[in-house]
Design an enzyme around this catalytic site. Structure first.
Site, PDB file in Angstrom:
ATOM      1  CD  GLU A 239      47.960 -25.411  86.885  1.00 58.24           C
ATOM      2  OE1 GLU A 239      48.776 -26.348  86.775  1.00 58.24           O
ATOM      3  OE2 GLU A 239      47.249 -25.008  85.952  1.00 58.24           O
TER       4      GLU A 239
ATOM      5  CD  GLU B 155      43.501 -23.999  86.876  1.00 62.82           C
ATOM      6  OE1 GLU B 155      44.407 -24.151  86.064  1.00 62.82           O
ATOM      7  OE2 GLU B 155      43.510 -23.106  87.750  1.00 62.82           O
TER       8      GLU B 155
ATOM      9  CD  GLU C 252      48.967 -20.676  85.395  1.00 57.38           C
ATOM     10  OE1 GLU C 252      48.458 -21.600  86.056  1.00 57.38           O
ATOM     11  OE2 GLU C 252      48.287 -19.913  84.682  1.00 57.38           O
TER      12      GLU C 252
ATOM     13  CD  GLU D 279      42.858 -23.801  57.590  1.00 48.39           C
ATOM     14  OE1 GLU D 279      42.951 -24.574  58.559  1.00 48.39           O
ATOM     15  OE2 GLU D 279      42.293 -24.109  56.517  1.00 48.39           O
TER      16      GLU D 279
ATOM     17  NE  ARG E 114      45.057 -29.742  79.996  1.00 48.75           N
ATOM     18  CZ  ARG E 114      45.319 -28.452  80.157  1.00 48.75           C
ATOM     19  NH1 ARG E 114      44.361 -27.550  80.040  1.00 48.75           N
ATOM     20  NH2 ARG E 114      46.529 -28.053  80.467  1.00 48.75           N
TER      21      ARG E 114
ATOM     22  CB  ALA F 267      51.294 -25.939  82.162  1.00 49.65           C
TER      23      ALA F 267
END
Lengths: 180, 180
Positions: free
Chosen positions: A96, A140, A92, A38, A64, A76
């Site tokens: 962020e 976000e 990023e 997988e 998260r 990140a």
């Protein structure tokens, strides 16, 4: 033959999403038998150890969903299609944290979880932050903090820092401090 | 409300495999909008920093199908259903390296890739190895090596060590050596 390598016999696409791509492959093993693998394909990611003038690390606090937890991480994000990791790191960092930087050094690249995924994480370091403008993605939500090294070490101990890249970042800063 | 947490609205199971379980969920964002989250559920894993009497780290060299590469890693494996991580670490150490140990200390737990997966990696340390018997899974092929710290640091630099847990392990050993 090296006695270790597996050979793809057949690949079945299960899902192609916005972030992950899931395949289930039939492979030939070194001993001639077959097995199933997988595989979660991922575009790759960047993460930035960003150190302020007063020697604090920038952390973002965010929820998260896979964990159903709020944790602290270094800034990140995923690579956009066709994007160079260096550009992605610059992007990023500003999106962020609201900081740009003069210099950004790639210090490490490693696979998050090579047993089932090809996600490669590129880690950057900068201590030349300048002002930019925070502009988060539509979906976000995060808060930015700056912590000193002692605090960060404590946050690893009490699991407010609980992800691989940020634990790596804290150890990196500890090693850097001890090598001074 | 904390302004960060997302709320599950609907969950769709895409795939339930031997290793991963893929869900695509519709979530409510802190600002009231909806978004989609792709989530790879994983049983969790253990990895062991195993240090020999002559202060070498055990590494296993194995082919990783998702990467199509042979890399060196610390001994590691997935949790079996219902298995305690401590038992899993003892089991994987012996299965992969042929060593048992007298004491095994859990030194860290972190998420491999919290953006899309709930995989939690539990890291153990031992320097009390004893002899056991290697017995690999039917679809597992690997070679065991013992390397000193200088060699391990070099292997991180030249990407023979290229995964998060093993890079973490090398940093951990560097910090331990510097704190002596």
């Amino acid at each position: 033959m090296d006695g270790l390598t597996e050979k793809k016999i057949e690949s079945t696409e299960i899902f192609k999403g916005r972030v992950v791509h899931l395949l289930v492959d039939k492979v030939g093993l070194p001993n001639g038998n077959d097995a199933t693998r997988e595989v979660v394909r991922h575009p790759g990611a960047v993460a930035i150890i960003a150190v302020t003038e007063d020697e604090k690390m920038l952390l973002v606090r965010q929820y998260r969903y896979p964990l159903d937890k709020i944790i602290y991480e270094i800034p990140a994000g995923k690579l956009e299609p066709g994007e160079n990791p260096d550009d992605s790191a610059m992007r990023e960092l500003e999106e962020e944290t609201g900081h740009q930087c003069e210099q950004l050094e790639r210090i490490a690249s490693f696979y998050s979880s090579p047993g089932f995924s090809d996600e490669l994480l590129n880690i950057y370091f900068t201590n030349t932050l300048t002002n930019g403008r925070q502009h988060l993605d539509d979906d976000e939500f995060l808060e930015v903090y700056a912590v000193d090294l002692g605090e960060a070490v404590q946050m690893v101990r009490d699991h407010r820092i609980a992800d691989a890249k940020t634990v790596y970042a804290v150890q990196y800063m500890q090693l850097k401090a001890m090598q001074k």
